[in-house]
Design a protein around this motif. Structure first.
Motif, PDB file in Angstrom:
ATOM      1  N   VAL A 134       0.816  -1.210   0.000  1.00 31.71           N
ATOM      2  CA  VAL A 134       0.000   0.000   0.000  1.00 31.71           C
ATOM      3  C   VAL A 134       0.854   1.266   0.000  1.00 31.71           C
ATOM      4  O   VAL A 134       0.579   2.217  -0.743  1.00 31.71           O
ATOM      5  CB  VAL A 134      -0.982  -0.017   1.203  1.00 31.71           C
ATOM      6  N   ASP A 135       1.885   1.315   0.825  1.00 32.31           N
ATOM      7  CA  ASP A 135       2.721   2.517   0.917  1.00 32.31           C
ATOM      8  C   ASP A 135       3.341   2.883  -0.432  1.00 32.31           C
ATOM      9  O   ASP A 135       3.452   4.061  -0.774  1.00 32.31           O
ATOM     10  CB  ASP A 135       3.827   2.339   1.954  1.00 32.31           C
ATOM     11  N   ALA A 136       3.740   1.882  -1.201  1.00 29.21           N
ATOM     12  CA  ALA A 136       4.348   2.156  -2.508  1.00 29.21           C
ATOM     13  C   ALA A 136       3.320   2.733  -3.478  1.00 29.21           C
ATOM     14  O   ALA A 136       3.645   3.627  -4.272  1.00 29.21           O
ATOM     15  CB  ALA A 136       4.975   0.896  -3.082  1.00 29.21           C
ATOM     16  N   SER A 139      -2.249   8.891 -11.207  1.00 23.53           N
ATOM     17  CA  SER A 139      -2.277   9.073  -9.760  1.00 23.53           C
ATOM     18  C   SER A 139      -3.535   8.438  -9.166  1.00 23.53           C
ATOM     19  O   SER A 139      -3.474   7.731  -8.153  1.00 23.53           O
ATOM     20  CB  SER A 139      -2.222  10.570  -9.426  1.00 23.53           C
ATOM     21  N   ILE A 140      -4.667   8.662  -9.816  1.00 27.54           N
ATOM     22  CA  ILE A 140      -5.918   8.047  -9.362  1.00 27.54           C
ATOM     23  C   ILE A 140      -5.777   6.531  -9.351  1.00 27.54           C
ATOM     24  O   ILE A 140      -6.156   5.866  -8.382  1.00 27.54           O
ATOM     25  CB  ILE A 140      -7.100   8.491 -10.247  1.00 27.54           C
ATOM     26  N   GLY A 141      -5.225   5.976 -10.415  1.00 25.94           N
ATOM     27  CA  GLY A 141      -5.040   4.522 -10.486  1.00 25.94           C
ATOM     28  C   GLY A 141      -4.194   3.988  -9.339  1.00 25.94           C
ATOM     29  O   GLY A 141      -4.516   2.953  -8.746  1.00 25.94           O
ATOM     30  N   ALA A 142      -3.125   4.706  -9.006  1.00 23.72           N
ATOM     31  CA  ALA A 142      -2.263   4.262  -7.905  1.00 23.72           C
ATOM     32  C   ALA A 142      -3.008   4.333  -6.570  1.00 23.72           C
ATOM     33  O   ALA A 142      -2.935   3.393  -5.762  1.00 23.72           O
ATOM     34  CB  ALA A 142      -0.994   5.109  -7.866  1.00 23.72           C
ATOM     35  N   PHE A 143      -3.723   5.435  -6.337  1.00 24.65           N
ATOM     36  CA  PHE A 143      -4.453   5.542  -5.073  1.00 24.65           C
ATOM     37  C   PHE A 143      -5.614   4.543  -5.004  1.00 24.65           C
ATOM     38  O   PHE A 143      -5.928   4.025  -3.928  1.00 24.65           O
ATOM     39  CB  PHE A 143      -4.939   6.972  -4.838  1.00 24.65           C
ATOM     40  N   GLU A 144      -6.244   4.237  -6.145  1.00 19.75           N
ATOM     41  CA  GLU A 144      -7.302   3.219  -6.144  1.00 19.75           C
ATOM     42  C   GLU A 144      -6.729   1.865  -5.728  1.00 19.75           C
ATOM     43  O   GLU A 144      -7.351   1.119  -4.963  1.00 19.75           O
ATOM     44  CB  GLU A 144      -7.956   3.128  -7.518  1.00 19.75           C
ATOM     45  N   LYS A 145      -5.520   1.559  -6.199  1.00 25.09           N
ATOM     46  CA  LYS A 145      -4.884   0.298  -5.797  1.00 25.09           C
ATOM     47  C   LYS A 145      -4.508   0.321  -4.320  1.00 25.09           C
ATOM     48  O   LYS A 145      -4.639  -0.692  -3.633  1.00 25.09           O
ATOM     49  CB  LYS A 145      -3.674   0.010  -6.676  1.00 25.09           C
ATOM     50  N   ALA A 146      -4.049   1.464  -3.820  1.00 26.87           N
ATOM     51  CA  ALA A 146      -3.735   1.569  -2.392  1.00 26.87           C
ATOM     52  C   ALA A 146      -4.988   1.296  -1.568  1.00 26.87           C
ATOM     53  O   ALA A 146      -4.939   0.568  -0.563  1.00 26.87           O
ATOM     54  CB  ALA A 146      -3.168   2.948  -2.064  1.00 26.87           C
ATOM     55  N   VAL A 147      -6.105   1.866  -1.986  1.00 24.41           N
ATOM     56  CA  VAL A 147      -7.363   1.652  -1.271  1.00 24.41           C
ATOM     57  C   VAL A 147      -7.769   0.185  -1.357  1.00 24.41           C
ATOM     58  O   VAL A 147      -8.155  -0.434  -0.357  1.00 24.41           O
ATOM     59  CB  VAL A 147      -8.478   2.572  -1.822  1.00 24.41           C
ATOM     60  N   PHE A 148      -7.655  -0.392  -2.538  1.00 21.90           N
ATOM     61  CA  PHE A 148      -8.024  -1.798  -2.719  1.00 21.90           C
ATOM     62  C   PHE A 148      -7.198  -2.705  -1.816  1.00 21.90           C
ATOM     63  O   PHE A 148      -7.740  -3.535  -1.085  1.00 21.90           O
ATOM     64  CB  PHE A 148      -7.850  -2.208  -4.189  1.00 21.90           C
ATOM     65  N   PHE A 149      -5.876  -2.551  -1.864  1.00 17.98           N
ATOM     66  CA  PHE A 149      -5.024  -3.453  -1.097  1.00 17.98           C
ATOM     67  C   PHE A 149      -5.075  -3.187   0.407  1.00 17.98           C
ATOM     68  O   PHE A 149      -4.694  -4.041   1.196  1.00 17.98           O
ATOM     69  CB  PHE A 149      -3.587  -3.417  -1.613  1.00 17.98           C
ATOM     70  N   SER A 150      -5.578  -2.028   0.795  1.00 20.20           N
ATOM     71  CA  SER A 150      -5.737  -1.760   2.229  1.00 20.20           C
ATOM     72  C   SER A 150      -7.091  -2.257   2.729  1.00 20.20           C
ATOM     73  O   SER A 150      -7.391  -2.139   3.914  1.00 20.20           O
ATOM     74  CB  SER A 150      -5.625  -0.263   2.517  1.00 20.20           C
ATOM     75  N   GLY A 151      -7.901  -2.770   1.813  1.00 24.77           N
ATOM     76  CA  GLY A 151      -9.246  -3.195   2.188  1.00 24.77           C
ATOM     77  C   GLY A 151     -10.160  -2.007   2.470  1.00 24.77           C
ATOM     78  O   GLY A 151     -11.151  -2.129   3.164  1.00 24.77           O
ATOM     79  N   GLY A 152      -9.795  -0.841   1.919  1.00 19.49           N
ATOM     80  CA  GLY A 152     -10.597   0.359   2.118  1.00 19.49           C
ATOM     81  C   GLY A 152     -10.413   0.991   3.483  1.00 19.49           C
ATOM     82  O   GLY A 152     -11.181   1.839   3.886  1.00 19.49           O
ATOM     83  N   ARG A 153      -9.369   0.579   4.206  1.00 17.82           N
ATOM     84  CA  ARG A 153      -9.163   1.073   5.564  1.00 17.82           C
ATOM     85  C   ARG A 153      -8.119   2.182   5.658  1.00 17.82           C
ATOM     86  O   ARG A 153      -7.903   2.726   6.737  1.00 17.82           O
ATOM     87  CB  ARG A 153      -8.757  -0.080   6.474  1.00 17.82           C
ATOM     88  N   ALA A 154      -7.455   2.512   4.592  1.00 17.70           N
ATOM     89  CA  ALA A 154      -6.395   3.522   4.628  1.00 17.70           C
ATOM     90  C   ALA A 154      -7.000   4.887   4.327  1.00 17.70           C
ATOM     91  O   ALA A 154      -7.142   5.285   3.177  1.00 17.70           O
ATOM     92  CB  ALA A 154      -5.299   3.182   3.618  1.00 17.70           C
ATOM     93  N   TYR A 155      -7.390   5.606   5.390  1.00 16.81           N
ATOM     94  CA  TYR A 155      -8.115   6.852   5.162  1.00 16.81           C
ATOM     95  C   TYR A 155      -7.266   7.897   4.457  1.00 16.81           C
ATOM     96  O   TYR A 155      -7.791   8.725   3.732  1.00 16.81           O
ATOM     97  CB  TYR A 155      -8.749   7.387   6.444  1.00 16.81           C
ATOM     98  N   MET A 193      -8.489   9.799   1.221  1.00 14.01           N
ATOM     99  CA  MET A 193      -8.517  11.269   1.113  1.00 14.01           C
ATOM    100  C   MET A 193      -7.826  11.726  -0.171  1.00 14.01           C
ATOM    101  O   MET A 193      -8.335  12.611  -0.875  1.00 14.01           O
ATOM    102  CB  MET A 193      -7.847  11.903   2.334  1.00 14.01           C
ATOM    103  N   ASN A 194      -6.678  11.146  -0.476  1.00 10.42           N
ATOM    104  CA  ASN A 194      -5.965  11.512  -1.708  1.00 10.42           C
ATOM    105  C   ASN A 194      -6.794  11.169  -2.937  1.00 10.42           C
ATOM    106  O   ASN A 194      -6.882  11.962  -3.877  1.00 10.42           O
ATOM    107  CB  ASN A 194      -4.608  10.807  -1.769  1.00 10.42           C
ATOM    108  N   LYS A 207     -16.949   8.372   8.430  1.00  8.05           N
ATOM    109  CA  LYS A 207     -17.394   7.258   9.267  1.00  8.05           C
ATOM    110  C   LYS A 207     -16.209   6.565   9.940  1.00  8.05           C
ATOM    111  O   LYS A 207     -16.301   6.136  11.081  1.00  8.05           O
ATOM    112  CB  LYS A 207     -18.201   6.258   8.445  1.00  8.05           C
ATOM    113  N   MET A 208     -15.085   6.438   9.217  1.00  5.53           N
ATOM    114  CA  MET A 208     -13.896   5.782   9.751  1.00  5.53           C
ATOM    115  C   MET A 208     -13.161   6.657  10.762  1.00  5.53           C
ATOM    116  O   MET A 208     -12.632   6.159  11.751  1.00  5.53           O
ATOM    117  CB  MET A 208     -12.905   5.465   8.609  1.00  5.53           C
ATOM    118  N   ALA A 209     -13.097   7.944  10.465  1.00  2.70           N
ATOM    119  CA  ALA A 209     -12.300   8.876  11.273  1.00  2.70           C
ATOM    120  C   ALA A 209     -13.080  10.174  11.461  1.00  2.70           C
ATOM    121  O   ALA A 209     -12.743  11.202  10.871  1.00  2.70           O
ATOM    122  CB  ALA A 209     -10.956   9.136  10.587  1.00  2.70           C
TER     123      ALA A 209
END
Length: 195
Positions: free
Chosen positions: A46-48, A65-81, A85-86, A109-111
């Motif tokens: 996720v960090d990468a 950039s959107i594609g990278a952040f969408e993957k970060a969200v996906f691999f975090s299970g939607g928990r990386a607020y 936000m990005n 809802k998360m934060a």
């Protein structure tokens, strides 16, 4: 230092740390390559994806950039607020305001303590012309962080547009208490709230 670390310990984290260092130095091509190398070693890191998204953003490649952040969200299970936000900010930048609002709602809802989520939701709602909802979101943001001059500024503009002179004057006065040299707020108050 990080370059040597990737030679002696070529881990996804080491390559991502190198990418972050390059990003801070505005060496974007190298940041993208180092983040890519991190993802070759761990395609779910996720960090990468966050680092890659930031690098693409900074060089103006917003869809990547959107594609990278969408993957970060996906691999975090939607928990990386932070990733959410990005992603929401980029969706808003690209005119995808409905998607941005959905994400800001999830983040709140998360934060619920995250004033930036309420503020960004307010900005997005204001951009969509949904002024009453924007005012509520901005008020929630200011309840969490009364020191955000931009929230006072946007609130003042919306209230001024709605004809609420007293409310606009209060927002602009709060803005001036934080940024005494703000020309817009000073001008509004100097003319007594009249246009």
């Amino acid at each position: 230092l990080w370059e040597r670390t990737t030679v002696h310990a070529p881990t996804p984290r080491a390559f991502n740390n190198l990418a972050v260092a390059y990003l801070r130095e505005k060496r974007y091509d190298e940041a993208v390559k180092a983040a890519g190398r991190s993802l070759e070693l761990d395609p779910s890191f996720v960090d990468a994806y966050n680092t890659l998204g930031a690098a693409y953003h900074d060089i103006g490649l917003y869809d990547r950039s959107i594609g990278a952040f969408e993957k970060a969200v996906f691999f975090s299970g939607g928990r990386a607020y932070k990733s959410l936000m990005n992603l929401a900010a980029l969706y808003s930048l690209r005119g995808r305001n409905g998607e941005a609002l959905n994400i800001y709602g999830k983040v709140i809802k998360m934060a619920p303590w995250l004033d930036a989520a309420h503020y960004n939701m307010g900005l997005t709602l204001a951009a969509m012309g949904r002024d009453d909802e924007a005012l509520r979101a901005l008020a929630e943001s200011l309840a969490l962080n009364p020191y955000n001059p931009n929230a006072h500024r946007i609130m003042g503009r919306i209230l001024e547009k709605k004809g609420d002179r007293a409310g606009a004057a209060k927002a602009y006065a709060a803005l001036l208490s934080l940024e005494p040299s703000d020309v817009e707020a000073a001008a509004y108050l100097a003319r007594g709230g009249a246009r």
